[in-house]
Design an enzyme around this catalytic site. Sequence first.
Site, mmCIF file in Angstrom:
data_model
loop_
_atom_site.group_PDB
_atom_site.id
_atom_site.type_symbol
_atom_site.label_atom_id
_atom_site.label_comp_id
_atom_site.label_asym_id
_atom_site.label_seq_id
_atom_site.Cartn_x
_atom_site.Cartn_y
_atom_site.Cartn_z
ATOM 1 C CG HIS A 278 108.342 78.374 -17.362
ATOM 2 N ND1 HIS A 278 107.734 79.574 -17.082
ATOM 3 C CD2 HIS A 278 107.397 77.603 -17.950
ATOM 4 C CE1 HIS A 278 106.462 79.516 -17.474
ATOM 5 N NE2 HIS A 278 106.228 78.332 -18.009
ATOM 6 C CB CYS B 43 102.824 78.596 -13.462
ATOM 7 S SG CYS B 43 101.224 77.828 -13.081
ATOM 8 C CG ASN C 280 106.815 81.435 -20.546
ATOM 9 O OD1 ASN C 280 106.086 82.132 -19.860
ATOM 10 N ND2 ASN C 280 106.495 80.230 -20.948
ATOM 11 N NE ARG D 118 98.944 80.851 -21.029
ATOM 12 C CZ ARG D 118 99.666 79.980 -20.340
ATOM 13 N NH1 ARG D 118 99.585 79.932 -19.011
ATOM 14 N NH2 ARG D 118 100.513 79.174 -20.942
ATOM 15 C CG ASP D 119 103.150 80.674 -19.221
ATOM 16 O OD1 ASP D 119 102.808 80.743 -18.037
ATOM 17 O OD2 ASP D 119 103.842 79.739 -19.674
ATOM 18 C CG HIS E 204 105.581 75.938 -22.298
ATOM 19 N ND1 HIS E 204 104.620 76.802 -22.787
ATOM 20 C CD2 HIS E 204 105.739 76.267 -20.996
ATOM 21 C CE1 HIS E 204 104.216 77.613 -21.820
ATOM 22 N NE2 HIS E 204 104.883 77.310 -20.717
HETATM 23 P P1 HMG Z 1 87.322 74.236 -9.384
HETATM 24 O O1 HMG Z 1 87.213 75.126 -8.171
HETATM 25 O O2 HMG Z 1 87.708 72.823 -9.151
HETATM 26 O O3 HMG Z 1 86.006 74.189 -10.278
HETATM 27 O O4 HMG Z 1 88.284 74.917 -10.415
HETATM 28 P P2 HMG Z 1 84.521 74.593 -10.101
HETATM 29 O O5 HMG Z 1 83.879 74.133 -11.342
HETATM 30 O O6 HMG Z 1 84.020 74.140 -8.772
HETATM 31 O O7 HMG Z 1 84.516 76.194 -10.119
HETATM 32 C C1 HMG Z 1 84.940 77.018 -9.040
HETATM 33 C C2 HMG Z 1 84.571 78.457 -9.330
HETATM 34 O O8 HMG Z 1 85.231 78.905 -10.498
HETATM 35 C C3 HMG Z 1 83.082 78.646 -9.600
HETATM 36 O O9 HMG Z 1 82.741 79.941 -9.158
HETATM 37 C C4 HMG Z 1 83.008 78.591 -11.098
HETATM 38 O O10 HMG Z 1 81.902 79.287 -11.628
HETATM 39 C C5 HMG Z 1 84.287 79.282 -11.496
HETATM 40 P P3 HMG Z 1 81.969 80.191 -7.773
HETATM 41 O O11 HMG Z 1 80.709 79.358 -7.845
HETATM 42 O O12 HMG Z 1 82.914 79.704 -6.676
HETATM 43 O O13 HMG Z 1 81.736 81.668 -7.746
HETATM 44 N N1 HMG Z 1 84.786 78.844 -12.795
HETATM 45 C C6 HMG Z 1 85.098 79.669 -13.807
HETATM 46 N N2 HMG Z 1 85.039 81.002 -13.928
HETATM 47 C C7 HMG Z 1 85.455 81.526 -15.093
HETATM 48 N N3 HMG Z 1 85.899 80.790 -16.137
HETATM 49 C C8 HMG Z 1 85.969 79.442 -16.046
HETATM 50 C C9 HMG Z 1 85.547 78.841 -14.844
HETATM 51 N N4 HMG Z 1 85.485 77.565 -14.420
HETATM 52 C C10 HMG Z 1 85.021 77.574 -13.179
HETATM 53 N N5 HMG Z 1 86.425 78.728 -17.073
HETATM 54 C C11 HMG Z 1 89.355 75.284 -12.502
HETATM 55 C C12 HMG Z 1 88.698 74.271 -11.592
HETATM 56 C C13 HMG Z 1 90.053 74.548 -13.612
HETATM 57 C C14 HMG Z 1 88.285 76.211 -13.062
HETATM 58 C C15 HMG Z 1 90.355 76.112 -11.642
HETATM 59 O O14 HMG Z 1 91.195 75.223 -10.985
HETATM 60 C C16 HMG Z 1 91.159 77.057 -12.451
HETATM 61 O O15 HMG Z 1 90.638 78.061 -12.939
HETATM 62 N N6 HMG Z 1 92.463 76.784 -12.623
HETATM 63 C C17 HMG Z 1 93.282 77.565 -13.504
HETATM 64 C C18 HMG Z 1 94.702 77.584 -13.060
HETATM 65 C C19 HMG Z 1 95.522 78.319 -14.095
HETATM 66 O O16 HMG Z 1 94.997 79.059 -14.903
HETATM 67 N N7 HMG Z 1 96.858 78.122 -14.053
HETATM 68 C C20 HMG Z 1 97.745 78.758 -14.962
HETATM 69 C C21 HMG Z 1 97.626 78.235 -16.365
HETATM 70 S S1 HMG Z 1 98.460 76.689 -16.623
HETATM 71 C C22 HMG Z 1 100.131 77.115 -16.857
HETATM 72 O O17 HMG Z 1 100.486 78.248 -16.707
HETATM 73 C C23 HMG Z 1 101.094 76.049 -17.349
HETATM 74 C C24 HMG Z 1 101.435 76.204 -18.833
HETATM 75 O O18 HMG Z 1 102.018 77.464 -19.097
HETATM 76 C C25 HMG Z 1 102.428 75.100 -19.269
HETATM 77 C C26 HMG Z 1 103.621 74.979 -18.319
HETATM 78 O O19 HMG Z 1 104.363 75.956 -18.139
HETATM 79 O O20 HMG Z 1 103.770 73.909 -17.774
HETATM 80 C C27 HMG Z 1 100.180 76.074 -19.714
HETATM 81 MG MG MG Z 2 104.089 77.967 -18.741
#
Ligand code: HMG
Ligand code: MG
Length: 289
Positions: free
Chosen positions: A208, A239, A248, A14-15, A206
């Site tokens: 990186h 990320c 990571n 995933r990450d 966690h």
């Molecule tokens: P948004 O644009 O504010 O929300 O996104 P929305 O509800 O308006 O949705 C926008 C579009 O996304 C819509 O589609 C929704 O249907 C779709 P459209 O009408 O434009 O065609 N949508 C989805 N599609 C599939 N699955 C879903 C989903 N939700 C909405 N679940 C949202 C808000 C949170 C969805 C967006 O900002 C997003 O997807 N962000 C994810 C970012 C991400 O994944 N980042 C990496 C993971 S975090 C990380 O890596 C850190 C970590 O490792 C810890 C660390 O290292 O610190 C965990």
């Molecule tokens: Mg991470």
Amino acid sequence: MMGARVEIFEVGPRDGLQNEARHIPTRDKIALVDCLSDAGFARIEVASFVSPKWVPQMADSGEVLRGIRRAPGVRYAALAPNMRGLHDALEAGADEVAIFGSASEGFSRANINATIDESLARFAPVMAAAGAEGLRVRGYVSCVVECPYDGPVAPSEVARVAEALWAMGCYEISLGDTIGRGSPEAVAAMLAAVAEVVPVERLAGHFHDTSGRALENIEVALAQGVRVFDAAVGGLGGCPYAPGAAGNVATEAVHARLAALGYETGLDAGVLARAADMARAMRGAGQDS
Ligand code: HMG
Ligand code: MG
């Protein structure tokens, strides 16, 4: 004498893979998870049910979860930031899910398009629905020492978000040094603040490895009682919304360090080495991320 137990939570599929610039075929992701399933992990994060517009690399998460061989004793985890994500994770058979917030406003906005308080409000229905399904939810806090947009992050801010996720019912809080800039001193101060509001045995580190200090930071966290660490085989990752974030910390490096310190992980170094080779091959030669 048996050493104390430390768990490595494998997050590479995933990450790691969410950040790869090249397209990685679904079958290659499944092969990596199937290899990791033989290494002895209790938990492997394999999927992310987020918007495919935001993270196209995770668009095949359902196929990955459905395609993997389910090894007994392994829980296969997925990110699920909202109700849509939770629904899709359940349908694909995730054994547990994770919500992810940030200790800094800048990263919260960039990563999930919400303020910190908005994100916590959005997680509440996810927690309730997951609870009704009997699904465990892990909570991530990003930018626990530094934010790529806002700079240094105060330990009290990390504690506030960690406490909120804990109070909501997350079974474990994973503290992310998202851009890998944490010094051991900063990590120690942050952990001390968080451990006042969440039991230390429910915290995970966690890290990186951007600055090459992740192993040192793990040792600092061990000294403060943390016994779970997230890592990615082959040091995959980063990320997409954290400019400058490297991968990571590598699982095989954490495993080696823990073994040298006398801790037991229950992992098979031979299988880890095979998985790390696969991960590096997936990343492709000549890429510097
Ligand atoms: P948004 O644009 O504010 O929300 O996104 P929305 O509800 O308006 O949705 C926008 C579009 O996304 C819509 O589609 C929704 O249907 C779709 P459209 O009408 O434009 O065609 N949508 C989805 N599609 C599939 N699955 C879903 C989903 N939700 C909405 N679940 C949202 C808000 C949170 C969805 C967006 O900002 C997003 O997807 N962000 C994810 C970012 C991400 O994944 N980042 C990496 C993971 S975090 C990380 O890596 C850190 C970590 O490792 C810890 C660390 O290292 O610190 C965990
Ligand atoms: Mg991470």
